[in-house]
Every structure is written in structure tokens, then in C-alpha cells.
Design a protein around this motif. Structure first.
Motif, PDB file in Angstrom:
ATOM      1  N   ALA A  19      -1.620  -2.519   9.623  1.00  0.00           N
ATOM      2  CA  ALA A  19      -1.140  -1.265   9.504  1.00  0.00           C
ATOM      3  C   ALA A  19      -0.541  -0.699   8.224  1.00  0.00           C
ATOM      4  O   ALA A  19      -0.962   0.239   7.653  1.00  0.00           O
ATOM      5  N   THR A  20       0.281  -1.733   7.619  1.00  0.00           N
ATOM      6  CA  THR A  20       0.746  -1.363   6.225  1.00  0.00           C
ATOM      7  C   THR A  20      -0.165  -1.310   5.132  1.00  0.00           C
ATOM      8  O   THR A  20      -0.336  -0.239   4.310  1.00  0.00           O
ATOM      9  N   ASP A  21      -1.137  -2.295   5.009  1.00  0.00           N
ATOM     10  CA  ASP A  21      -2.035  -2.233   4.318  1.00  0.00           C
ATOM     11  C   ASP A  21      -3.159  -1.180   4.244  1.00  0.00           C
ATOM     12  O   ASP A  21      -3.580  -0.467   3.155  1.00  0.00           O
ATOM     13  N   VAL A  22      -3.440  -0.626   5.461  1.00  0.00           N
ATOM     14  CA  VAL A  22      -4.433   0.447   5.471  1.00  0.00           C
ATOM     15  C   VAL A  22      -3.821   1.639   5.031  1.00  0.00           C
ATOM     16  O   VAL A  22      -4.211   2.347   4.441  1.00  0.00           O
ATOM     17  N   ARG A  24      -1.242   1.800   2.778  1.00  0.00           N
ATOM     18  CA  ARG A  24      -1.034   1.837   1.459  1.00  0.00           C
ATOM     19  C   ARG A  24      -2.463   1.598   0.636  1.00  0.00           C
ATOM     20  O   ARG A  24      -2.302   1.568  -0.388  1.00  0.00           O
ATOM     21  N   ARG A  25      -3.549   1.634   1.511  1.00  0.00           N
ATOM     22  CA  ARG A  25      -4.694   1.573   0.835  1.00  0.00           C
ATOM     23  C   ARG A  25      -4.980   0.070  -0.061  1.00  0.00           C
ATOM     24  O   ARG A  25      -5.653   0.087  -1.169  1.00  0.00           O
ATOM     25  N   LYS A  26      -4.270  -0.870   0.614  1.00  0.00           N
ATOM     26  CA  LYS A  26      -4.402  -2.188   0.186  1.00  0.00           C
ATOM     27  C   LYS A  26      -5.123  -3.277   0.884  1.00  0.00           C
ATOM     28  O   LYS A  26      -5.038  -4.420   0.647  1.00  0.00           O
ATOM     29  N   PHE A  27      -5.788  -2.768   1.904  1.00  0.00           N
ATOM     30  CA  PHE A  27      -6.501  -3.555   2.860  1.00  0.00           C
ATOM     31  C   PHE A  27      -7.532  -4.142   2.293  1.00  0.00           C
ATOM     32  O   PHE A  27      -8.455  -3.491   1.431  1.00  0.00           O
ATOM     33  N   GLN A  28      -7.972  -5.294   2.500  1.00  0.00           N
ATOM     34  CA  GLN A  28      -9.116  -6.267   1.914  1.00  0.00           C
ATOM     35  C   GLN A  28     -10.357  -6.010   2.755  1.00  0.00           C
ATOM     36  O   GLN A  28     -10.795  -6.738   3.550  1.00  0.00           O
ATOM     37  N   TRP A  29     -11.082  -4.978   2.562  1.00  0.00           N
ATOM     38  CA  TRP A  29     -12.221  -4.335   3.446  1.00  0.00           C
ATOM     39  C   TRP A  29     -13.311  -5.383   3.011  1.00  0.00           C
ATOM     40  O   TRP A  29     -14.111  -5.689   4.009  1.00  0.00           O
ATOM     41  N   ARG A  30     -13.595  -5.737   1.719  1.00  0.00           N
ATOM     42  CA  ARG A  30     -14.457  -6.523   1.280  1.00  0.00           C
ATOM     43  C   ARG A  30     -14.544  -7.865   2.292  1.00  0.00           C
ATOM     44  O   ARG A  30     -15.426  -8.436   2.731  1.00  0.00           O
ATOM     45  N   GLU A  31     -13.505  -8.478   2.030  1.00  0.00           N
ATOM     46  CA  GLU A  31     -12.978  -9.759   2.922  1.00  0.00           C
ATOM     47  C   GLU A  31     -13.228  -9.568   4.337  1.00  0.00           C
ATOM     48  O   GLU A  31     -13.836 -10.722   5.091  1.00  0.00           O
ATOM     49  N   MET A  32     -12.663  -8.505   5.079  1.00  0.00           N
ATOM     50  CA  MET A  32     -12.974  -8.216   6.122  1.00  0.00           C
ATOM     51  C   MET A  32     -14.625  -8.131   6.671  1.00  0.00           C
ATOM     52  O   MET A  32     -14.965  -8.658   7.687  1.00  0.00           O
ATOM     53  N   GLY A 124       2.275 -14.460  -6.541  1.00  0.00           N
ATOM     54  CA  GLY A 124       2.916 -13.280  -5.860  1.00  0.00           C
ATOM     55  C   GLY A 124       2.024 -12.643  -4.930  1.00  0.00           C
ATOM     56  O   GLY A 124       2.088 -11.528  -4.603  1.00  0.00           O
ATOM     57  N   ILE A 125       0.919 -13.389  -4.693  1.00  0.00           N
ATOM     58  CA  ILE A 125      -0.082 -12.818  -3.577  1.00  0.00           C
ATOM     59  C   ILE A 125       0.247 -13.519  -2.077  1.00  0.00           C
ATOM     60  O   ILE A 125       0.358 -14.737  -2.066  1.00  0.00           O
ATOM     61  N   ASP A 126       0.513 -12.503  -1.130  1.00  0.00           N
ATOM     62  CA  ASP A 126       0.843 -13.191  -0.023  1.00  0.00           C
ATOM     63  C   ASP A 126      -0.327 -13.634   0.862  1.00  0.00           C
ATOM     64  O   ASP A 126      -1.446 -12.796   1.201  1.00  0.00           O
ATOM     65  N   PRO A 127      -0.562 -14.953   1.329  1.00  0.00           N
ATOM     66  CA  PRO A 127      -1.615 -15.559   1.938  1.00  0.00           C
ATOM     67  C   PRO A 127      -1.824 -14.595   3.490  1.00  0.00           C
ATOM     68  O   PRO A 127      -3.083 -14.635   3.780  1.00  0.00           O
ATOM     69  N   ILE A 128      -1.174 -14.166   3.894  1.00  0.00           N
ATOM     70  CA  ILE A 128      -1.036 -13.516   5.170  1.00  0.00           C
ATOM     71  C   ILE A 128      -1.739 -12.206   4.892  1.00  0.00           C
ATOM     72  O   ILE A 128      -2.834 -11.765   5.676  1.00  0.00           O
ATOM     73  N   HIS A 129      -1.471 -11.504   3.844  1.00  0.00           N
ATOM     74  CA  HIS A 129      -2.209 -10.038   3.771  1.00  0.00           C
ATOM     75  C   HIS A 129      -3.642 -10.460   2.922  1.00  0.00           C
ATOM     76  O   HIS A 129      -4.519  -9.558   3.456  1.00  0.00           O
ATOM     77  N   ARG A 130      -3.705 -11.399   2.139  1.00  0.00           N
ATOM     78  CA  ARG A 130      -5.045 -11.576   1.413  1.00  0.00           C
ATOM     79  C   ARG A 130      -6.019 -12.199   2.463  1.00  0.00           C
ATOM     80  O   ARG A 130      -7.223 -12.205   2.323  1.00  0.00           O
ATOM     81  N   LEU A 131      -5.466 -13.278   3.424  1.00  0.00           N
ATOM     82  CA  LEU A 131      -6.494 -13.985   4.083  1.00  0.00           C
ATOM     83  C   LEU A 131      -6.392 -13.908   5.555  1.00  0.00           C
ATOM     84  O   LEU A 131      -7.473 -14.061   6.220  1.00  0.00           O
ATOM     85  N   VAL A 132      -5.321 -13.870   6.134  1.00  0.00           N
ATOM     86  CA  VAL A 132      -5.303 -13.932   7.631  1.00  0.00           C
ATOM     87  C   VAL A 132      -5.470 -12.636   7.917  1.00  0.00           C
ATOM     88  O   VAL A 132      -6.261 -12.398   9.038  1.00  0.00           O
ATOM     89  N   ILE A 133      -5.093 -11.513   7.562  1.00  0.00           N
ATOM     90  CA  ILE A 133      -5.210  -9.984   8.110  1.00  0.00           C
ATOM     91  C   ILE A 133      -6.612  -9.738   8.087  1.00  0.00           C
ATOM     92  O   ILE A 133      -7.135  -9.235   9.430  1.00  0.00           O
TER      93      ILE A 133
END
Length: 253
Positions: A19-22, A24-32, A124-133
Motif C-alpha cells: 500500500a505504501t509503495d503504490v 508513493r509511486r515506488k511499486f515495482q511494477w515491472r518485477e510484478m 539501502g534497498i529493502d528486500p521486502i519492497h524489492r523482491l517480496v512485495i
């Protein structure tokens, strides 16, 4: 209990983080999108292959019982109810727990033993935001799609079997199809598939991120992810079935 607590923590962080990434427009759409495609490629054909024999089994078993009761025209109602309420969500969960969980756990486990996860944290990259979400969102999107596919193929296969081998007329099959299965049952089936997908992806990510001991550790993590996912799906389905039966009992539509 500690392992369960870590899984719950990953699940909560993933939901809040998505919810936070969406926002703040930081969601990893390409990875998803890539993960959605990867999940579809490894689960679509097995879903069809699983739905066909499942539809045959339900049609034959239910058809024999209904024939003994002298109510052949109700085969459509019994078959539809079995596929929609129990068969499709369970088959979806098992597919995602087998093919999906193993792929995610192997990917993240390999990254972990190669210290890529530690490298992300160092940068400084959170694996939860980059990979898990992205994987969680992809699984939640793919799960209801597979559920719908299995419902369609299972019901169509049951219809063909009822017409070809049990002597049921097409009109009576479709006329009684909605006698017990309602729209609410379809929504419950989709909700089950989404919950199963969420459980699978959280368990797979947790086992992958905590893999250790080289390739043997990755293999153990994949095995644990599949086993725990299947057991969790069975237990959660049992609980959800009891709750749904209390508040939405089966009735004639």
C-alpha cells in the motif's frame, strides 16, 4: 513458533509495504508483471491437466450416487457445487504451493546464498519492497485467474462426461446447475484462492530469504516451502469451510 512469527511479520510488512509503495509511486511494477508471467507459465498447463481428471471424477462419483437416488437431472447441481466450492480453490492452492512456491523459494534462496540479499541491504534497498512485495501481488493476481480457469475446465469436463457416459440431457444439466451453486459460492471460491496464494507466497519468501548452507540449504528451503504450503492450505480450507457453512449454508438458489 518463532518461524511462524517471522512469517506473520513478512506478511504484515508486505501488505503495508504494498500500500505504501503504490501510494508513493515506488511499486515495482515491472518485477510484478514478470512474476505474473512466470507464475502463469508454470501453472496454466498443469491447472488444465488437473482440472480435466478432477471434473471426470466428480461427475462419475456424484453421478453414480445421484443415479442410485433416482435424481439424474440433479447431476449438474452436484457437480457444479463440488467443483466451485471445494475442488477449484484446493486445486489452485496445491498448484501454487507446488509450482509457485518452489520457484519463488528457489529464486530467493539462490539469491540469499550468493549474498545478493545482503548486498541489497548494504545498498539501502529493502528486500521486502524489492523482491517480496512484487511476488506477493503477482501471486494474489494469478490465484483467482487460475481458480476461474479450473472452474471452467472442471465444469466443462463434467458436462461432457454427464452427456457422453451418464445419459444426462444437456438441458437438464444446465437447468439444475444453478440449483445449489450461487454467485456467493463463486466469490467464496475466489476469496479462498486469494488467501491460499497469499499463504503460499509468504511461506515461500520466508523460506527462501532464510536459506543457508549452500545449495543443500536452498533445496531444503524449497522442500519446506512446498510441504508447509500444502499443510497450511488444508488447515485453512477446513477452517474457512466451517465458517462459510455457518454463515452461508447450502440452499436451493
Amino acid at each position: 513458533m518463532r518461524t511462524f512469527g517471522r512469517s506473520v511479520q513478512i506478511g504484515v510488512e508486505s501488505i503495508i509495504g504494498a500500500a505504501t509503495d503504490v501510494t508513493r509511486r515506488k511499486f515495482q511494477w515491472r518485477e510484478m508483471i514478470l512474476q505474473c508471467w512466470a507464475l502463469l507459465t508454470v501453472t496454466t498447463i498443469p491447472a488444465i491437466l488437473m482440472a480435466i481428471p478432477f471434473g471426470v471424477i466428480v461427475s462419475v462419483q456424484v453421478g453414480n450416487l445421484i443415479h442410485q437416488l433416482g435424481a439424474d437431472s440433479m447431476l449438474g447441481a452436484g457437480g457444479g457445487l463440488g467443483v466451485i466450492k471445494q475442488g477449484a480453490p484446493m486445486a489452485t492452492g496445491f498448484l501454487l504451493g507446488g509450482a509457485g512456491a518452489s520457484a519463488i523459494a528457489a529464486d530467493l534462496g539462490a539469491r540469499t546464498i550468493r549474498e545478493e540479499i545482503e548486498a541489497l541491504k548494504t545498498m539501502g534497498i529493502d528486500p521486502i519492497h524489492r523482491l517480496v512485495i512484487p511476488r506477493m501481488v503477482a501471486m494474489v493476481i494469478v490465484a483467482p485467474l487460475l481458480n476461474i480457469l479450473i472452474i471452467f475446465v472442471g465444469i466443462l469436463t463434467g458436462y461432457v462426461m454427464a452427456i457422453a457416459s451418464l445419459g444426462v440431457t444437456p438441458g437438464s444439466y444446465w437447468a439444475t446447475f444453478g440449483s445449489f451453486a450461487t454467485v456467493a459460492d463463486v466469490w467464496v471460491s475466489l476469496a479462498k484462492s486469494i488467501i491460499f496464494g497469499f499463504l503460499v507466497v509468504v511461506i515461500a519468501c520466508q523460506r527462501g530469504l532464510e536459506a543457508k548452507g549452500g545449495p543443500r540449504g536452498v533445496a531444503d528451503g524449497v522442500n519446506a516451502a512446498v510441504v508447509i504450503s500444502v499443510v497450511s492450505i488444508v488447515l485453512v480450507n477446513l477452517a474457512m469451510t466451517q465458517v462459510v457453512s455457518m454463515f452461508l449454508p447450502t440452499r436451493i438458489a
